[in-house]
Design a protein around this motif. Structure first.
Motif, PDB file in Angstrom:
ATOM      1  N   ALA A 131       0.825  -1.165   0.047  1.00  0.00           N
ATOM      2  CA  ALA A 131       0.123  -0.099  -0.045  1.00  0.00           C
ATOM      3  C   ALA A 131       0.881   1.337  -0.049  1.00  0.00           C
ATOM      4  CB  ALA A 131      -0.951   0.082   1.022  1.00  0.00           C
ATOM      5  N   ASP A 132       2.064   1.195   0.655  1.00  0.00           N
ATOM      6  CA  ASP A 132       2.844   2.260   0.984  1.00  0.00           C
ATOM      7  C   ASP A 132       3.556   2.744  -0.503  1.00  0.00           C
ATOM      8  OD1 ASP A 132       4.188   4.418   2.186  1.00  0.00           O
ATOM      9  OD2 ASP A 132       6.183   3.253   2.343  1.00  0.00           O
ATOM     10  N   ARG A 133       4.145   1.623  -1.241  1.00  0.00           N
ATOM     11  CA  ARG A 133       4.442   1.836  -2.332  1.00  0.00           C
ATOM     12  C   ARG A 133       3.436   2.289  -3.508  1.00  0.00           C
ATOM     13  NH1 ARG A 133       8.420   2.093   0.732  1.00  0.00           N
ATOM     14  NH2 ARG A 133       9.864   0.805   0.977  1.00  0.00           N
ATOM     15  N   ALA A 134       2.357   1.818  -3.396  1.00  0.00           N
ATOM     16  CA  ALA A 134       1.316   1.816  -4.638  1.00  0.00           C
ATOM     17  C   ALA A 134       0.699   3.572  -4.577  1.00  0.00           C
ATOM     18  CB  ALA A 134       0.189   0.964  -4.417  1.00  0.00           C
ATOM     19  N   MET A 135       0.673   3.953  -3.321  1.00  0.00           N
ATOM     20  CA  MET A 135      -0.194   5.210  -3.122  1.00  0.00           C
ATOM     21  C   MET A 135       0.426   6.396  -4.226  1.00  0.00           C
ATOM     22  SD  MET A 135      -3.105   6.178  -2.142  1.00  0.00           S
ATOM     23  CE  MET A 135      -3.219   7.315  -3.370  1.00  0.00           C
ATOM     24  N   PRO A 136       1.980   6.399  -4.165  1.00  0.00           N
ATOM     25  CA  PRO A 136       2.461   7.591  -4.903  1.00  0.00           C
ATOM     26  C   PRO A 136       2.456   7.223  -6.209  1.00  0.00           C
ATOM     27  CG  PRO A 136       3.919   6.849  -3.101  1.00  0.00           C
ATOM     28  CD  PRO A 136       2.755   5.929  -3.080  1.00  0.00           C
ATOM     29  N   VAL A 137       2.212   6.034  -6.669  1.00  0.00           N
ATOM     30  CA  VAL A 137       2.169   5.464  -8.067  1.00  0.00           C
ATOM     31  C   VAL A 137       0.879   5.968  -8.693  1.00  0.00           C
ATOM     32  CG1 VAL A 137       1.851   3.564  -9.833  1.00  0.00           C
ATOM     33  CG2 VAL A 137       3.588   3.405  -7.991  1.00  0.00           C
ATOM     34  N   LEU A 138      -0.485   5.702  -7.623  1.00  0.00           N
ATOM     35  CA  LEU A 138      -1.634   6.098  -7.865  1.00  0.00           C
ATOM     36  C   LEU A 138      -1.908   7.577  -8.159  1.00  0.00           C
ATOM     37  CD1 LEU A 138      -3.558   3.547  -5.565  1.00  0.00           C
ATOM     38  CD2 LEU A 138      -3.408   3.576  -7.827  1.00  0.00           C
ATOM     39  N   LEU A 139      -1.156   8.384  -7.249  1.00  0.00           N
ATOM     40  CA  LEU A 139      -1.276   9.818  -7.339  1.00  0.00           C
ATOM     41  C   LEU A 139      -0.485  10.128  -8.697  1.00  0.00           C
ATOM     42  CD1 LEU A 139      -0.662  11.057  -3.624  1.00  0.00           C
ATOM     43  CD2 LEU A 139      -2.558  11.355  -5.135  1.00  0.00           C
ATOM     44  N   ASN A 140       0.596   9.719  -8.966  1.00  0.00           N
ATOM     45  CA  ASN A 140       1.078  10.049 -10.144  1.00  0.00           C
ATOM     46  C   ASN A 140       0.459   9.720 -11.319  1.00  0.00           C
ATOM     47  OD1 ASN A 140       4.097  11.287 -10.249  1.00  0.00           O
ATOM     48  ND2 ASN A 140       4.650   9.582  -8.977  1.00  0.00           N
TER      49      ASN A 140
END
Length: 192
Positions: A131-140
């Motif tokens: 989840a921690d790694r995915a959230m910045p990807v989702l925002l990008n």
């Protein structure tokens, strides 16, 4: 009671740390307090998709404490070069100081959660990492690659650094992101 109040007011400083990614649809950069809340909600929402059965409440507790060390150490850009061990040591020292504002049993419990997250020693920690790694990807992805473009991050860097941890904690999430990242590459949303 004063120890708890002192701890909570110290946590307020996390709102002053700036991350490298903008809040969706704005020019304002997010802070780790916002990030922690959002990934806790992401984890609750994705818990049925975890690679292994997880205690979602434990995952949320882990995600709420995982960036506390950034109060003293600041936020390091995930793709920046540098001494990761020194960075982790600085964040752990900060977490120990901040949790140490609480009575000893509470401090030890929160620091143990922080350590568990950092080591990835449990199914909960691996899922929390996803989840921690995915959230910045989702925002990008929602911001047309803003942070990737601003910081010269390539598609290969994103996939190379994130595929393993996200797949280990939540394979269905990686399956979703992989296709979206390929689309982002076709759209020119990467910096290198």
């Amino acid at each position: 009671m004063q120890a708890v109040v002192d701890f909570i007011l110290e946590l307020d400083r996390l709102k002053q740390v700036t991350r490298k990614i903008r809040v969706r649809g704005t020019e304002r950069y997010e802070n780790p307090a916002e990030h922690s809340w959002q990934i806790a909600m992401l984890a609750l929402s994705l818990a049925p998709c975890a690679a292994e059965p997880v205690d979602a409440d434990r995952v949320v507790r882990m995600l709420l404490v995982h960036d506390v060390g950034e109060i003293d150490a600041g936020d390091a850009f995930f793709f920046a070069e540098g001494d990761a061990q020194a960075r982790t040591a600085a964040e752990r020292a900060a977490a120990a100081r901040i949790f140490g504002l609480l009575p000893a049993p509470q401090a030890a419990s929160l620091l143990a959660l922080w350590d568990e997250f950092e080591t990835g020693a449990s199914a909960e920690a691996r899922f929390a990492h996803a989840a921690d790694r995915a959230m910045p990807v989702l925002l990008n992805l929602a911001n047309a690659g803003q942070s990737w473009r601003d910081n010269g991050v390539s598609h290969a860097q994103v996939v190379g650094r994130l595929a393993g941890p996200i797949r280990a904690g939540c394979p269905a999430l990686w399956d979703y992101l992989e296709g979206r990242l390929d689309e982002a590459r076709r759209n020119g949303w990467f910096g290198a």
